[in-house]
Design an enzyme around this catalytic site. Structure first.
Site, PDB file in Angstrom:
ATOM      1  N   ASP A  73       1.035  -1.411   0.044  1.00 46.70           N
ATOM      2  CA  ASP A  73      -0.081  -0.341   0.108  1.00 46.70           C
ATOM      3  C   ASP A  73       0.901   1.191   0.604  1.00 46.70           C
ATOM      4  O   ASP A  73       1.274   0.720   0.191  1.00 46.70           O
ATOM      5  CB  ASP A  73      -0.938  -0.249   1.077  1.00 46.70           C
ATOM      6  CG  ASP A  73      -2.542   0.846   0.860  1.00 46.70           C
ATOM      7  OD1 ASP A  73      -2.166   1.912  -0.070  1.00 46.70           O
ATOM      8  OD2 ASP A  73      -3.573   0.607   1.755  1.00 46.70           O
ATOM      9  N   ASP A  77     -10.124   1.452  -3.239  1.00 45.49           N
ATOM     10  CA  ASP A  77     -10.555   1.116  -1.904  1.00 45.49           C
ATOM     11  C   ASP A  77     -12.111   1.725  -1.819  1.00 45.49           C
ATOM     12  O   ASP A  77     -12.986   0.750  -0.852  1.00 45.49           O
ATOM     13  CB  ASP A  77     -10.561   2.973  -0.877  1.00 45.49           C
ATOM     14  CG  ASP A  77      -8.290   2.279  -0.013  1.00 45.49           C
ATOM     15  OD1 ASP A  77      -8.184   1.133  -0.850  1.00 45.49           O
ATOM     16  OD2 ASP A  77      -8.291   3.209  -0.073  1.00 45.49           O
TER      17      ASP A  77
END
Length: 734
Positions: free
Chosen positions: A464, A532
Site C-alpha cells: 500500500d 478502495d
C-alpha cells in the site's frame, strides 16, 4: 539525403505501421497508424514526396518539419522534446543524426528502429528507440548522456534537464480527446473535450500518478466510442510524476495536424547531468486502433499477457481482512473467518493492516515492521498455520514507503523522513514518507520484508501507499534535493530485489486504492487494487475504464458488505456478486456475520468464478456503445469465439422505458449461439411487467440465437431497476 532504399524505415505488426524517413539533420515520422503495406513499394516514396507542407505567410522560409526529436531548429513552435540548460546556457537543442539501425524479425512482424544523435549545442549524446511489438503497440524510449567534450565552453557546467518528452504526430481527423481524472474512491473518471488549438496539458505533482492520473490519453475521430472510430493513444509507463499533452498549432505539425506526447514530470534541479551522466526516460506506449477504445485495450491486454512474468496460474479467490475486522486482530475471530472463507471456496487469505508494532489505529506504528506481540503473543505463525490447514495461500499487508511519527523508526531515524531540513509540513492520514532512496532506509525495509516472507513462506504481499508526496526533498549535507524520481527508482529496485529473492512471491499494488495504476508498477507486480471503493455502483464504472489499459486478471475486485464502507450506499447481494465477478474477485466483508442464505449465494459465486475464470482472464474485453448512460453492457469474448460472458447493468433510472435493440459486441455474425441467463447468484430486480420473450426463455433454459441477430440487429434488453445487474452466458454452437 540517403538513397531511397535507405531513407524509409518501416515497422509493421497487427495492422499497424510506423514509417520513418532517415534524413539529416533529424529523421521524421512519415506515418503512424494503419498498415499501408510494404513501404519499399511506391507509397514509401509517395509519403516522402508528400511529407512537406506549404510555406505559410509570416513563417520560416523553409517548410516546417516535425522531426522525431521536435525542436525550435525544425521550426516547431510547440512543446519541445527536450528542454533544459547548462547554468542558463545551452537552451536550444540541435540533435544531429549520427547513426541509425533497424532490426526486423525474420517473419517481418514488428521490430526495432534506433537513432543516435549528437548535439554540440547542449553537449549531449542521445538515443531514440522505436519498438513495435507483434500486437501493434509502439514503445518509445529516449535517453540522453552528457558529453562535455562536445562543447567545452558549456560542457563543464551540469546540464539541468527540465523535460524529455516522446512526441508522435496525429492527423487532422483526430478532433476529440479523451483522458481521465478522479479522486479517492472515484478513479478513472473519463472526460472528453474537443481537440482544439493550443496545448491540452496534464501533469501530476503527487509523487505518483495519483487518483486523477490522465492514465490513457486518446485522440480520435469524431464521436469515437468503445467499438468504433479511429483512435491514437498513449500511456506513460511510470509510477512517479507525469506529463501528458495533446497539442495543435495553427500551422500544424509538419504534414500532420497535431501531436500527442508524454514524459516524466521533473522538478527543477531534479536531474543534473555532469560529464558522463545519463538519463533514461520512462517508456511511453503509443497505440493506434480503428476499432475504438476496445481496440486499444485489446492490443494492450495481449501485450501484457505475452510477458514472461505475467501470472500464469489461475487467479485465486481472495479474502482480505480489512473490512471484516479492521484493527481488531484476534486469533479466535480470524480463525472463524478463515473457516467460513474455506467453506465458500476462498483460496487466499490476506491479513491486512494492524498486525505490527503499535498499530492499534491509523496514527501509529507505520515503519515498525515487527509483529506486535501484545496482539500476537505467539507471532503470526499460529494464524498462518490455520490458513495453510485449509489449503489456502497466505498474504500480508505492508505500507513500506510510509512512516508514522509515532513509531520507533521515526524516533530513531528522523532524518530518514522525506521532507525539507527546515521542518516537515503537515501530515496526511497521520503519516509521512520514508526516504527509501536513502541506502540505510532501503536496507532496513528489504531486510524486514525479506525476513517475514522467509519466516512464513508468504505467498502474497499487499503493498500500500496511502498519501501524496508533498515537499518531496531528500535531506543531504549539501542541501535539500528533489526526491520523487529517486524515490520511484528505489521502489522499483526494492520490488525487483524481493521478487528475485522470492520468485514465487506475488505482489498487489495499492495506493489509497487506485492512485498508482500504471504499466511501470505492473512490470513488478501482479495485481492492482483499482479503488478502495467496494460500492458496486461506483466500482463497475471504475473497473470498466481501468480495463482500457489493464486486463481483468490483474484488477482486484472485491465483494463488500451490503452497506458500503466508503459511500454508505446499500445494495443487493446479487448486484454486488455480479459486479465483482468479472475481474480478479475477492471478499472484503465479515463472513462470520453472514446468514446461511448469503453464504450459499457467495459459495455459488465462488463456483461460477472458477468455472468462467479461464475465459475472463484470457478473452477479449468488449463494451457496447449505448445511448443511455444509465446502463452498460460489457463482456469478455474467448479468443477463439467459442464463449462469451456479458454483464447488463443499470446504474440509475432514466427517461427511456425500453432499451430498444442492443447489439452484443465481439460476436461472430455468421455463427449461431446458445444463450443462457445465469441467475444462480440471484435474479436482478426488474422495472417492468415482464421480460422480453427471449430473456424469459433463456432464464428457464438455454435458447438458440444467431450472431446476425445478437451482434448485428441487436436484441431488446430487460429494464432493470437501478443498481441491478444480469449475467448472460453465450456459447457458440459448433
Amino acid at each position: 539525403m540517403l538513397s531511397g532504399a535507405e531513407a524509409v524505415l518501416a515497422l509493421r505488426a497487427g495492422g499497424t505501421a510506423l514509417i520513418v524517413e532517415v534524413r539529416h539533420p533529424t529523421p521524421r515520422v512519415l506515418h503512424w497508424g494503419a498498415d499501408l503495406g510494404d513501404p519499399t513499394e511506391v507509397h514509401g516514396d509517395d509519403l516522402r514526396l508528400t511529407a512537406e507542407p506549404a510555406i505559410l505567410n509570416n513563417s520560416p522560409d523553409e517548410p516546417r518539419v516535425l522531426s522525431v526529436w521536435p525542436s525550435e531548429y525544425d521550426g516547431w513552435s510547440g512543446t519541445a522534446a527536450q528542454s533544459g540548460n547548462a547554468a542558463g546556457y545551452a537552451t536550444t537543442p540541435r540533435p544531429l543524426l549520427e547513426s541509425h539501425r533497424i532490426d526486423v524479425p525474420d517473419d517481418g512482424v514488428g521490430g526495432r528502429i534506433e537513432f543516435g544523435f549528437v548535439d554540440r549545442v547542449t553537449a549531449i549524446r542521445s538515443s531514440l528507440v522505436y519498438e513495435l511489438d507483434r500486437f501493434g503497440v509502439l514503445a518509445v524510449r529516449m535517453s540522453i548522456e552528457r558529453d562535455a567534450a562536445l562543447h567545452p565552453s558549456t560542457g563543464g557546467a551540469p546540464y539541468t534537464l527540465d523535460g524529455l518528452l516522446a512526441l508522435m504526430p496525429v492527423p487532422e481527423r483526430a478532433t476529440e480527446l479523451l483522458d481521465f481524472t478522479g479522486k479517492w474512491c472515484r478513479e478513472r473518471a473519463p472526460q472528453r473535450t474537443p481537440f482544439g488549438f493550443g496545448t491540452h496539458a496534464r501533469a501530476t505533482r503527487r509523487g505518483k500518478p495519483g487518483h486523477d492520473s490522465p492514465y490513457l490519453l486518446v485522440a480520435g475521430t469524431p464521436s469515437f466510442g468503445f467499438g468504433h472510430g479511429e483512435v491514437w493513444a498513449m500511456h506513460l509507463a511510470w509510477s512517479g510524476e507525469q506529463r501528458y499533452l495533446a497539442e495543435r498549432l495553427p500551422e500544424g505539425a509538419g504534414a500532420f495536424s497535431a501531436v500527442i506526447g508524454a514524459g516524466e514530470g521533473l522538478r527543477s534541479g531534479e536531474v543534473l547531468l555532469a560529464d558522463g551522466d545519463r538519463y533514461d526516460a520512462p517508456t511511453v506506449l503509443f497505440i493506434w486502433s480503428d476499432a475504438g477504445t476496445d481496440g486499444l485495450a485489446d492490443r494492450l491486454h495481449r501485450r501484457l499477457r505475452s510477458r514472461p512474468n505475467h501470472p500464469s496460474t489461475p487467479r485465486p479467490l481472495v479474502l482480505n481482512t480489512w473490512e471484516a475486522v479492521y484493527f481488531d486482530h484476534d486469533l479466535d475471530r480470524l480463525t472463524q473467518l478463515v473457516k467460513r472463507a474455506a467453506e465458500v471456496g476462498v483460496e487466499r487469505i490476506v491479513l491486512d493492516d494492524g498486525w505490527f508494532h503499535r498499530r492499534r489505529q491509523a496514527d501509529a506504528g507505520l515503519g515498525d515492521w515487527f509483529v506486535d506481540r501484545d496482539v500476537w503473543p505467539d507471532g503470526l505463525g499460529p494464524f498462518v498455520e490455520v490458513v495453510r490447514s485449509h489449503g489456502m495461500q497466505f498474504g500480508l499487508w505492508f505500507e513500506p514507503e510510509m512512516v508514522n511519527l509515532d513509531s520507533e523508526l521515526a524516533e530513531r531515524h528522523p532524518d530518514w523522513i522525506l521532507g525539507p531540513s527546515a521542518g516537515l509540513g503537515p501530515s496526511s492520514r497521520q503519516q509521512y514518507v520514508l526516504d527509501i532512496a536513502r541506502p540505510e532506509a532501503y536496507g532496513y525495509l528489504l531486510t524486514r520484508i525479506d525476513a517475514l516472507v522467509r519466516e512464513h513462506s508468504i505467498d502474497y504481499l499487499k503493498w500500500d501507499h496511502n498519501r501524496d508526496l508533498i515537499e518531496a526533498v531528500s535531506r543531504e549535507a549539501s542541501g535539500d534535493r528533489p526526491g520523487v524520481r529517486r524515490q520511484t527508482l528505489a521502489l522499483y529496485r526494492l520490488l525487483d530485489e524481493l521478487r528475485e529473492r522470492h520468485p514465487g512471491l506475488e505482489i498487489e499494488t495499492c495506493s489509497g486504492g487506485g492512485g498508482r495504476v500504471d504499466l511501470g508498477i505492473l512490470d513488478r507486480t501482479d495485481r492492482v487494487w483499482a479503488s478502495d471503493c467496494n460500492d458496486p455502483v461506483e466500482r463497475v464504472q471504475i473497473e470498466r475504464w481501468t480495463r482500457a489499459l489493464v486486463p481483468p486478471e490483474l484488477i482486484g475486485s472485491h465483494l463488500g458488505s451490503a452497506r458500503a464502507h466508503t459511500t454508505s450506499r446499500t445494495t443487493d447481494l446479487s448486484f454486488r456478486l455480479v459486479a465483482s465477478l468479472t475481474a480478479h474477485p475477492g471478499i472484503e466483508q465479515d463472513l462470520t456475520a453472514a446468514s446461511d442464505s448469503e453464504l450459499a449465494a457467495i459459495a455459488a459465486w465462488s463456483r461460477l468464478y472458477r468455472e468462467i475464470r479461464p475465459l475472463l482472464h484470457t478473452g477479449r474485453v468488449v463494451n457496447a456503445d449505448l445511448a443511455d448512460d444509465a446502463t452498460a453492457l460489457y463482456g469478455t469474448v474467448a479468443r477463439d469465439g467459442s464463449r462469451a460472458v456479458f454483464t447488463w447493468v443499470r446504474f440509475q433510472s432514466s427517461a427511456a422505458g425500453q432499451s430498444g435493440r442492443v447489439r452484443f459486441p465481439g460476436l461472430d455474425r455468421t455463427a449461431r449461439y446458445r444463450v443462457a441467463i445465469r441467475e444462480e447468484l440471484g435474479a436482478a430486480s426488474r422495472h417492468q411487467g415482464r421480460d422480453p420473450e427471449w430473456v424469459a426463455r433463456a432464464a428457464e433454459h438455454p435458447i438458440e440465437l444467431s450472431g446476425a441477430v445478437l451482434a448485428g440487429a441487436g436484441v431488446p434488453m430487460p429494464t432493470l431497476n437501478p443498481q441491478q445487474a444480469m449475467l448472460i452466458d453465450i456459447e457458440r454452437i459448433p
